[in-house]
Design an enzyme around this catalytic site. Structure first.
Site, PDB file in Angstrom:
ATOM      1  CE  LYS A 240      -3.164   2.557   3.057  1.00 23.46           C
ATOM      2  NZ  LYS A 240      -3.797   2.555   4.386  1.00 23.46           N
ATOM      3  CE  LYS A 252      -6.101   8.754   8.064  1.00 24.54           C
ATOM      4  NZ  LYS A 252      -6.617   7.549   8.743  1.00 24.54           N
ATOM      5  CG  ASP A 323      -9.557   7.367   6.986  1.00 23.39           C
ATOM      6  OD1 ASP A 323      -8.506   7.471   6.326  1.00 23.39           O
ATOM      7  OD2 ASP A 323      -9.560   7.257   8.230  1.00 23.39           O
ATOM      8  CD  GLU A 325      -6.700   5.448   2.468  1.00 24.61           C
ATOM      9  OE1 GLU A 325      -5.560   5.054   2.797  1.00 24.61           O
ATOM     10  OE2 GLU A 325      -7.597   5.658   3.296  1.00 24.61           O
ATOM     11  NE  ARG A 327     -10.769  -1.067   3.680  1.00 24.67           N
ATOM     12  CZ  ARG A 327     -11.297  -1.292   4.876  1.00 24.67           C
ATOM     13  NH1 ARG A 327     -12.463  -1.899   4.978  1.00 24.67           N
ATOM     14  NH2 ARG A 327     -10.667  -0.915   5.969  1.00 24.67           N
TER      15      ARG A 327
END
Length: 473
Positions: A240, A252, A323, A325, A327
């Site tokens: 990632k 966040k 958030d 994101e 995956r």
């Protein structure tokens, strides 16, 4: 800076000489008095501490053997970190590891050099102390094992530097460039794809996450293929590469969260560092690394909750939270991996706070569809490297949480429970090969230093994967 570890038949002017459990080699006898020997062989009250003494201008350190039941290699890594503190306190920068065996000597050297790490390119005043030289007694180790250790330490430093780099400097484009530069040094190839090729591949997850950004995404394909690899089909690593994560429109909180989100590409750094180490050491394993990279920003064109996006393999995803994101970008890379027909695919990601809530910062979460034998080998590699893994179930029951009313799947579960597993179930949908997912959110970036691990980036995953590859098949 490569680890300054050298094999030597005897010590040559080192400031500190390290022995283990009161054992003296014959080469030391001429340099040490009987009184000093006696004091060094005294047993400290705490088995983790060591005794030091001076003789003829040389400082000797005696490190105790581990207590029964303790992991021996990790004991000596921690001892190496403690030795670093001691050497700093007496301002001595070179050491000779004179006794013990290969495992203990190299573990001490490992702890010393991991503790020595600093990230200071933006400081006017650099740290005054650093280790200059680590000598290892030639009779207790081999050049092959020393070179192997240096390779993995260099890979860890490479990964730590990538993660610690500020996000205004390490964009997706810059990260890809640095990984390619690493390939020129270590001997692997890197193909960097930009926006045009990513669009042609129809990577809807990576493109959606990038929509709010003013900077381009990248998709990097790293390949290390030695002349005679053990594996007929490649092992694929997926990392990632969210170089900075605001959470997008699902913003966040800024306090104690967004300020460290440069670390959200820790999986990409681990993949790059592991391949760097494997190539440097010349391991006979064919490895392909896939790194989807972008930042996640709440810009005017940002994707939002309620959107439906189409992934590379045609799967439609209802976005419940921007958030979640990581995956999405990983799913596109996992779909791309199908083209490579891998023997095994392992993805690494700082994916969920749920993993940290479950097991803290001392281990990473493991799950996947690979065989029990493969999982067992990876778990063993985790113990050997002390980058430990805890296996979580990937039962089909959890898939119900991902059902969407309007798309094939949602990117978030219906409840806050079992988030680490739900994320794994999401990723599983994009695989058709033996696959393992490692959520490194806890151990990849630490709030404070611990032993030989620094505050900030640890390089978690590099040693784990290298240990796995070293003993593969």
């Amino acid at each position: 800076m490569s680890a300054p570890i050298k094999l030597k038949s005897k010590h040559q002017g080192e400031d500190v000489i390290c022995i283990i459990d009161g054992e003296f080699s014959s080469a030391l006898d001429a340099h040490i008095t009987a009184e000093t020997k006696k004091s060094l062989r005294a047993k400290p009250a705490d088995w983790q501490s060591f005794i030091s003494a001076s003789s003829k201008g040389i400082t000797y350190v005696n490190i105790q053997k581990p207590k029964d039941g303790k992991n021996s290699t990790e004991h000596y890594r921690i001892a190496g970190a403690a030795l670093w503190d001691f050497m700093k306190s007496i301002n001595k920068a070179s050491v000779h590891l004179a006794t013990g065996n290969e495992s203990s000597a190299l573990a001490i050297a490992e702890g010393l050099w991991l503790k020595n790490y600093r990230f200071e390119p933006y400081k006017k005043k650099k740290s005054a102390f650093e280790i200059k030289h680590i000598g290892v007694q030639k009779e207790i180790s081999s050049k092959k094992e020393v070179d192997s250790l240096i390779a993995v330490l260099d890979g860890i430093y490479f990964a730590r530097d990538l993660v610690n780099e500020p996000a205004n400097i390490l964009t997706a484009v810059e990260m890809a460039k640095r990984i390619k530069d690493g390939g020129k040094q270590a001997g692997y190839k890197v193909d960097i794809m930009g926006r045009t090729k990513i669009k042609a591949l129809k990577m809807g997850g990576l493109l959606a996450v990038n929509q709010g950004s003013t900077k381009d995404p990248t998709f990097s394909v790293i390949e290390y293929k030695p002349a005679k690899p053990k594996n007929k089909k490649p092992i694929v690593l997926v990392g990632k590469g969210i170089v900075y994560d605001t959470g997008g429109l699902s913003l966040k909180p800024t306090l104690n969260s967004m300020d460290i989100m440069k670390c959200d590409m820790g999986g990409a750094a681990a993949v790059a560092g592991a391949i760097f180490a494997a190539a440097t050491a010349g391991l006979p394993i064919h490895i392909v690394g896939l790194i989807p990279a972008t930042d996640n920003q709440p810009g005017p064109d940002a994707y939002g909750p309620g959107d439906v996006i189409t992934m590379m393999d045609g799967t439609t995803v209802e976005v419940m939270n921007t958030d979640a994101e990581g995956r999405l970008v990983l799913a596109d890379a996992l779909a791309y991996a199908k083209k490579l027909k891998p023997e095994l695919t392992i993805d690494l990601a700082t994916l969920t706070g749920s993993a940290i809530a479950a097991i803290g910062t001392y281990a990473a979460a493991l799950m996947g569809s690979a065989s029990d034998a493969t999982k067992s080998k990876l778990l063993e590699a985790g113990t050997n490297s002390w980058e430990r893994l805890v296996e979580f179930p990937l039962w089909d029951d959890y898939e119900n949480d991902l059902k969407s009313d309007i798309a094939d799947i949602k990117n978030l579960g219906s409840s806050p429970l079992a988030g680490v597993i739900i994320a794994g179930k999401f990723l599983e949908r994009f695989t058709d090969y033996p696959w393992l997912h490692i959520d490194i959110a806890g151990p990849a970036f630490l709030p404070s230093a611990r032993g030989y691990l620094p505050k900030g980036a640890t390089g978690f995953g590099v040693n784990l994967l290298f240990s796995f590859f070293k003993d593969y098949k």
